[in-house]
Write a protein that holds these residues in place. Structure first.
Motif, PDB file in Angstrom:
ATOM      1  N   THR A  72      14.569  39.317  12.063  1.00 29.59           N
ATOM      2  CA  THR A  72      14.259  39.852  10.731  1.00 29.59           C
ATOM      3  C   THR A  72      12.766  40.172  10.656  1.00 29.59           C
ATOM      4  O   THR A  72      12.368  41.190  10.081  1.00 29.59           O
ATOM      5  CB  THR A  72      14.643  38.820   9.651  1.00 29.59           C
ATOM      6  N   HIS A 126      23.379  36.411  12.124  1.00 33.59           N
ATOM      7  CA  HIS A 126      22.808  35.195  12.719  1.00 33.59           C
ATOM      8  C   HIS A 126      23.049  34.072  11.706  1.00 33.59           C
ATOM      9  O   HIS A 126      22.938  34.304  10.497  1.00 33.59           O
ATOM     10  CB  HIS A 126      21.315  35.416  12.954  1.00 33.59           C
ATOM     11  N   THR A 173      21.315  31.704  10.591  1.00 35.50           N
ATOM     12  CA  THR A 173      20.221  31.375   9.651  1.00 35.50           C
ATOM     13  C   THR A 173      19.328  32.604   9.418  1.00 35.50           C
ATOM     14  O   THR A 173      18.112  32.471   9.309  1.00 35.50           O
ATOM     15  CB  THR A 173      19.360  30.202  10.186  1.00 35.50           C
ATOM     16  N   GLY A 233      14.095  33.364  26.666  1.00 29.19           N
ATOM     17  CA  GLY A 233      13.769  32.110  27.339  1.00 29.19           C
ATOM     18  C   GLY A 233      13.301  31.069  26.350  1.00 29.19           C
ATOM     19  O   GLY A 233      13.293  31.298  25.135  1.00 29.19           O
ATOM     20  N   ASP A 234      12.905  29.925  26.909  1.00 28.24           N
ATOM     21  CA  ASP A 234      12.413  28.831  26.079  1.00 28.24           C
ATOM     22  C   ASP A 234      10.994  29.161  25.621  1.00 28.24           C
ATOM     23  O   ASP A 234      10.113  29.409  26.446  1.00 28.24           O
ATOM     24  CB  ASP A 234      12.423  27.537  26.925  1.00 28.24           C
ATOM     25  N   THR A 235      10.809  29.178  24.335  1.00 31.59           N
ATOM     26  CA  THR A 235       9.517  29.554  23.770  1.00 31.59           C
ATOM     27  C   THR A 235       8.392  28.645  24.293  1.00 31.59           C
ATOM     28  O   THR A 235       7.270  29.088  24.490  1.00 31.59           O
ATOM     29  CB  THR A 235       9.631  29.561  22.229  1.00 31.59           C
ATOM     30  N   PHE A 255      10.662  32.098  17.382  1.00 25.83           N
ATOM     31  CA  PHE A 255      12.088  31.697  17.231  1.00 25.83           C
ATOM     32  C   PHE A 255      12.776  32.857  16.518  1.00 25.83           C
ATOM     33  O   PHE A 255      13.173  32.746  15.364  1.00 25.83           O
ATOM     34  CB  PHE A 255      12.204  30.414  16.399  1.00 25.83           C
ATOM     35  N   THR A 256      12.932  33.941  17.229  1.00 30.41           N
ATOM     36  CA  THR A 256      13.177  35.218  16.537  1.00 30.41           C
ATOM     37  C   THR A 256      14.589  35.405  15.983  1.00 30.41           C
ATOM     38  O   THR A 256      14.784  36.182  15.055  1.00 30.41           O
ATOM     39  CB  THR A 256      12.765  36.383  17.462  1.00 30.41           C
ATOM     40  N   GLY A 257      15.590  34.712  16.568  1.00 27.48           N
ATOM     41  CA  GLY A 257      16.959  34.865  16.070  1.00 27.48           C
ATOM     42  C   GLY A 257      17.360  36.331  16.053  1.00 27.48           C
ATOM     43  O   GLY A 257      17.291  37.028  17.066  1.00 27.48           O
ATOM     44  N   SER A 258      17.726  36.841  14.868  1.00 30.44           N
ATOM     45  CA  SER A 258      18.138  38.245  14.759  1.00 30.44           C
ATOM     46  C   SER A 258      16.944  39.167  14.500  1.00 30.44           C
ATOM     47  O   SER A 258      17.115  40.331  14.174  1.00 30.44           O
ATOM     48  CB  SER A 258      19.150  38.384  13.631  1.00 30.44           C
ATOM     49  N   ASP A 315      10.362  30.517  12.206  1.00 30.38           N
ATOM     50  CA  ASP A 315      11.471  29.895  11.489  1.00 30.38           C
ATOM     51  C   ASP A 315      12.104  28.944  12.514  1.00 30.38           C
ATOM     52  O   ASP A 315      13.138  29.259  13.102  1.00 30.38           O
ATOM     53  CB  ASP A 315      12.427  31.039  11.084  1.00 30.38           C
ATOM     54  N   TRP A 337      21.063  24.430  19.349  1.00 28.97           N
ATOM     55  CA  TRP A 337      19.606  24.439  19.178  1.00 28.97           C
ATOM     56  C   TRP A 337      19.151  23.765  17.876  1.00 28.97           C
ATOM     57  O   TRP A 337      17.975  23.468  17.710  1.00 28.97           O
ATOM     58  CB  TRP A 337      19.072  25.878  19.248  1.00 28.97           C
ATOM     59  N   LYS A 384      17.150  35.361   7.922  1.00 31.41           N
ATOM     60  CA  LYS A 384      16.312  35.444   6.718  1.00 31.41           C
ATOM     61  C   LYS A 384      16.449  36.836   6.104  1.00 31.41           C
ATOM     62  O   LYS A 384      16.679  37.816   6.814  1.00 31.41           O
ATOM     63  CB  LYS A 384      14.841  35.236   7.084  1.00 31.41           C
ATOM     64  N   PHE A 394      21.764  36.367  20.229  1.00 36.69           N
ATOM     65  CA  PHE A 394      20.846  36.658  19.120  1.00 36.69           C
ATOM     66  C   PHE A 394      19.914  37.820  19.485  1.00 36.69           C
ATOM     67  O   PHE A 394      19.585  38.651  18.640  1.00 36.69           O
ATOM     68  CB  PHE A 394      20.035  35.418  18.741  1.00 36.69           C
ATOM     69  N   ASP A 410      13.525  34.419  21.928  1.00 37.55           N
ATOM     70  CA  ASP A 410      14.688  33.571  21.651  1.00 37.55           C
ATOM     71  C   ASP A 410      15.353  33.247  22.983  1.00 37.55           C
ATOM     72  O   ASP A 410      15.243  34.002  23.948  1.00 37.55           O
ATOM     73  CB  ASP A 410      15.685  34.242  20.708  1.00 37.55           C
ATOM     74  N   GLN A 411      16.052  32.106  23.001  1.00 36.00           N
ATOM     75  CA  GLN A 411      16.680  31.718  24.269  1.00 36.00           C
ATOM     76  C   GLN A 411      18.132  32.172  24.359  1.00 36.00           C
ATOM     77  O   GLN A 411      18.746  32.051  25.403  1.00 36.00           O
ATOM     78  CB  GLN A 411      16.563  30.207  24.471  1.00 36.00           C
TER      79      GLN A 411
HETATM   80  C1  LIG Z   1      16.223  29.333  12.438  1.00 36.58           C
HETATM   81  S1  LIG Z   1      16.658  30.469  13.671  1.00 36.58           S
HETATM   82  C2  LIG Z   1      15.679  31.902  13.331  1.00 36.58           C
HETATM   83  C3  LIG Z   1      16.381  32.938  12.498  1.00 36.58           C
HETATM   84  C4  LIG Z   1      15.541  34.178  12.237  1.00 36.58           C
HETATM   85  N1  LIG Z   1      14.452  33.902  11.330  1.00 36.58           N
HETATM   86  C5  LIG Z   1      16.377  35.325  11.682  1.00 36.58           C
HETATM   87  O1  LIG Z   1      16.037  35.880  10.609  1.00 36.58           O
HETATM   88  O2  LIG Z   1      17.358  35.682  12.308  1.00 36.58           O
HETATM   89  C6  LIG Z   1      15.893  29.759  15.058  1.00 36.58           C
HETATM   90  C7  LIG Z   1      16.142  30.476  16.373  1.00 36.58           C
HETATM   91  O3  LIG Z   1      15.348  29.831  17.355  1.00 36.58           O
HETATM   92  C8  LIG Z   1      16.023  29.849  18.596  1.00 36.58           C
HETATM   93  N2  LIG Z   1      15.474  28.721  19.362  1.00 36.58           N
HETATM   94  C9  LIG Z   1      15.557  27.402  19.090  1.00 36.58           C
HETATM   95  N3  LIG Z   1      14.848  26.689  19.986  1.00 36.58           N
HETATM   96  C10 LIG Z   1      14.286  27.591  20.848  1.00 36.58           C
HETATM   97  C11 LIG Z   1      13.433  27.485  21.991  1.00 36.58           C
HETATM   98  N4  LIG Z   1      13.015  26.311  22.418  1.00 36.58           N
HETATM   99  N5  LIG Z   1      13.073  28.622  22.609  1.00 36.58           N
HETATM  100  C12 LIG Z   1      13.505  29.835  22.183  1.00 36.58           C
HETATM  101  N6  LIG Z   1      14.297  29.996  21.100  1.00 36.58           N
HETATM  102  C13 LIG Z   1      14.690  28.890  20.441  1.00 36.58           C
HETATM  103  C14 LIG Z   1      17.492  29.727  18.246  1.00 36.58           C
HETATM  104  O4  LIG Z   1      18.296  30.320  19.253  1.00 36.58           O
HETATM  105  C15 LIG Z   1      17.562  30.459  16.896  1.00 36.58           C
HETATM  106  O5  LIG Z   1      18.008  31.786  17.066  1.00 36.58           O
END
Ligand SMILES: C[S@@+](CC[C@H](N)C(=O)[O-])C[C@H]1O[C@@H](n2cnc3c(N)ncnc32)[C@H](O)[C@@H]1O
Length: 431
Positions: free
Chosen positions: A220, A188, A190, A18-20, A215-218, A37, A62, A192, A241, A236-237
């Motif tokens: 890491t 993903h 981006t 969901g939306d953080t 903003f967990t993405g994958s 991140d 995003w 890390k 991911f 994460d939304q």
């Molecule tokens: C820069 S990436 C993070 C990558 C992560 N550090 C990794 O190692 O995979 C940012 C992430 O934030 C998520 N994101 C962006 N805005 C968001 C929000 N408002 N709520 C939840 N997730 C969000 C995106 O879907 C994206 O996966």
């Protein structure tokens, strides 16, 4: 009720979808460390080079480029929410580039965080600059800040020194960009490298610490946390991911894979240093929990190995992921409290497991509006030991300045403390 998108078998890895901005205010758990991140807002249809190929810099919706005002509002909002879920001695690490790092630095100061360091992560293998009109972009900045100006933070100085050839670790970290073996579950855009996150986690947390990535993405952060025996919650939304995150966690559930990954992570002097260090790292003190009971409850309680806590949480949100109580190893019963002296009944037991349950799943006689309960199952029935029955002044045990304890007591939530604290306070009371 917040239901996790994914909860690992070992309960050390949770994902929320969901939306953080919406989820953070519903979380009633306090974390020891946060890594974030956030979107860099740099997807502006530009081009870059990756593995010799020209590629678009666009990462996804995003990350779409926005004006400075939008970026500031976004950063202010999530940082305000994050502050609320950090323990008083917690620290936060935020990675960024020139596109967002100035905004983040300014807002951290506005919100009263104390900036501790700005780490420059120098990539040993950066992609070349496509336009040939600028220097090669080879660094990312990571701000390290603590929540409180007054409360000290944890820094594993000795380990950092050891990793830097026995000289103080500096704020420029030369670590490679992400390696191929880290992309075994799809990549993903981006992602890390584990080396950066492992260093961050080892520098600023103790074993079992709770780490949050909004903003967990994958994930890491979560993978590095679990490989280092720390616990993790990621938000994460995007389903795609979260699926990569889940796949990565499932991979390291195989202990051989986990051991192999720990060997592959850069930033250590030898391949075995990380594994060896973890085996000798001292574990934190075991927590106990205090369960309120009435005198008339005691005869039935002593015939069972079950105890129920009301799971009333802030704004009536109950969560199916860790609250403090899940850390407890032992349960002690008490009577009194809320202004009256506390009386430890002398009944206690070692905890086998604690589960969140809806009232329809449990047999209860009590007439209460509570919908959810924490069901504590002891390894054996309650045991009575007279030496554990003490009278204490609540204001001593539940230190007035300790806001967490006060809040927990007020809401009938289980109270977490350590045995040492009770013993210490008993002595205080006897004087
Ligand atoms: C820069 S990436 C993070 C990558 C992560 N550090 C990794 O190692 O995979 C940012 C992430 O934030 C998520 N994101 C962006 N805005 C968001 C929000 N408002 N709520 C939840 N997730 C969000 C995106 O879907 C994206 O996966």
């Amino acid at each position: 009720m917040i239901k996790p998108y994914y909860k690992s078998k070992d309960k050390n890895f949770y994902l929320l979808k969901g939306d953080t901005m919406e989820l953070l205010p519903k979380i009633n758990h306090k974390f020891d460390m946060v890594f974030a991140d956030p979107p860099y807002f740099l997807s502006n249809n530009g081009l870059s080079i990756q593995s010799g190929k020209i590629v678009s810099v666009n990462k996804g919706k995003w990350d779409k480029s926005k004006d400075y005002g939008y970026v500031n509002d976004f950063n202010r909002k999530w940082l305000k929410h994050i502050r609320e879920v950090m323990k008083d001695d917690a620290t936060i690490w935020i990675s960024g580039t020139m596109h967002n790092i100035f905004s983040i630095g300014q807002i951290l100061t506005e919100l009263d965080f104390k900036i501790l360091n700005i780490i420059t992560w120098q990539k040993t293998n950066p992609p070349p600059n496509f336009s040939c009109r600028y220097f090669t972009y080879s660094t990312e900045q990571i701000i390290w800040a603590r929540k409180s100006k007054k409360v000290p933070h944890y820094y594993n100085y000795e380990l950092m020194k050891q990793l830097n050839g026995n000289k103080q670790m500096q704020d420029v970290w030369k670590l490679p960009a992400i390696a191929k073996w880290e992309k075994s579950c799809k990549k993903h855009p981006t992602q890390k490298p584990l080396s950066v996150l492992t260093r961050i986690i080892m520098a600023s947390t103790k074993p079992n610490a709770w780490i949050l990535d909004p903003f967990t993405g994958s994930s890491t952060t979560g993978i590095a946390a679990n490989l280092a025996n720390r616990r993790f919650l990621g938000i994460d939304q995007e389903t795609k991911f979260l699926e990569i995150s889940k796949c990565r966690k499932l991979e390291i559930e195989n202990e051989q894979t986990a051991e192999l990954y720990r060997k592959k992570i850069s930033g250590f002097n030898t391949k075995t240093e990380f594994n060896k260090y973890l085996k000798t790292e001292p574990k934190p003190i075991e927590k106990i929990t205090l369960g309120f009971c009435r005198k008339k409850d005691i005869p039935s309680l002593t015939k069972t190995n079950k105890f129920y806590f009301h799971a009333i949480e802030q704004n009536n949100f109950v969560q199916d992921f860790p609250t403090e109580i899940l850390d407890a190893k032992e349960l002690f019963l008490y009577q009194g409290g809320r202004g009256k002296p506390l009386y430890f009944t002398g009944h206690s037991g070692k905890i086998k497991e604690i589960k969140l349950k809806h009232k329809s799943q449990i047999k209860r006689k009590e007439n209460s509006k509570t919908e959810y309960y924490y069901e504590v199952t002891l390894k054996e029935n309650f045991k009575f030991d007279k030496s554990n029955s003490n009278k204490l002044k609540p204001k001593i045990l539940f230190d007035k300045k300790d806001k967490t304890n006060k809040e927990l007591l007020r809401k009938y939530l289980p109270t977490i403390t350590t045995k040492e604290r009770i013993v210490k306070n008993t002595r205080l009371n006897e004087n």
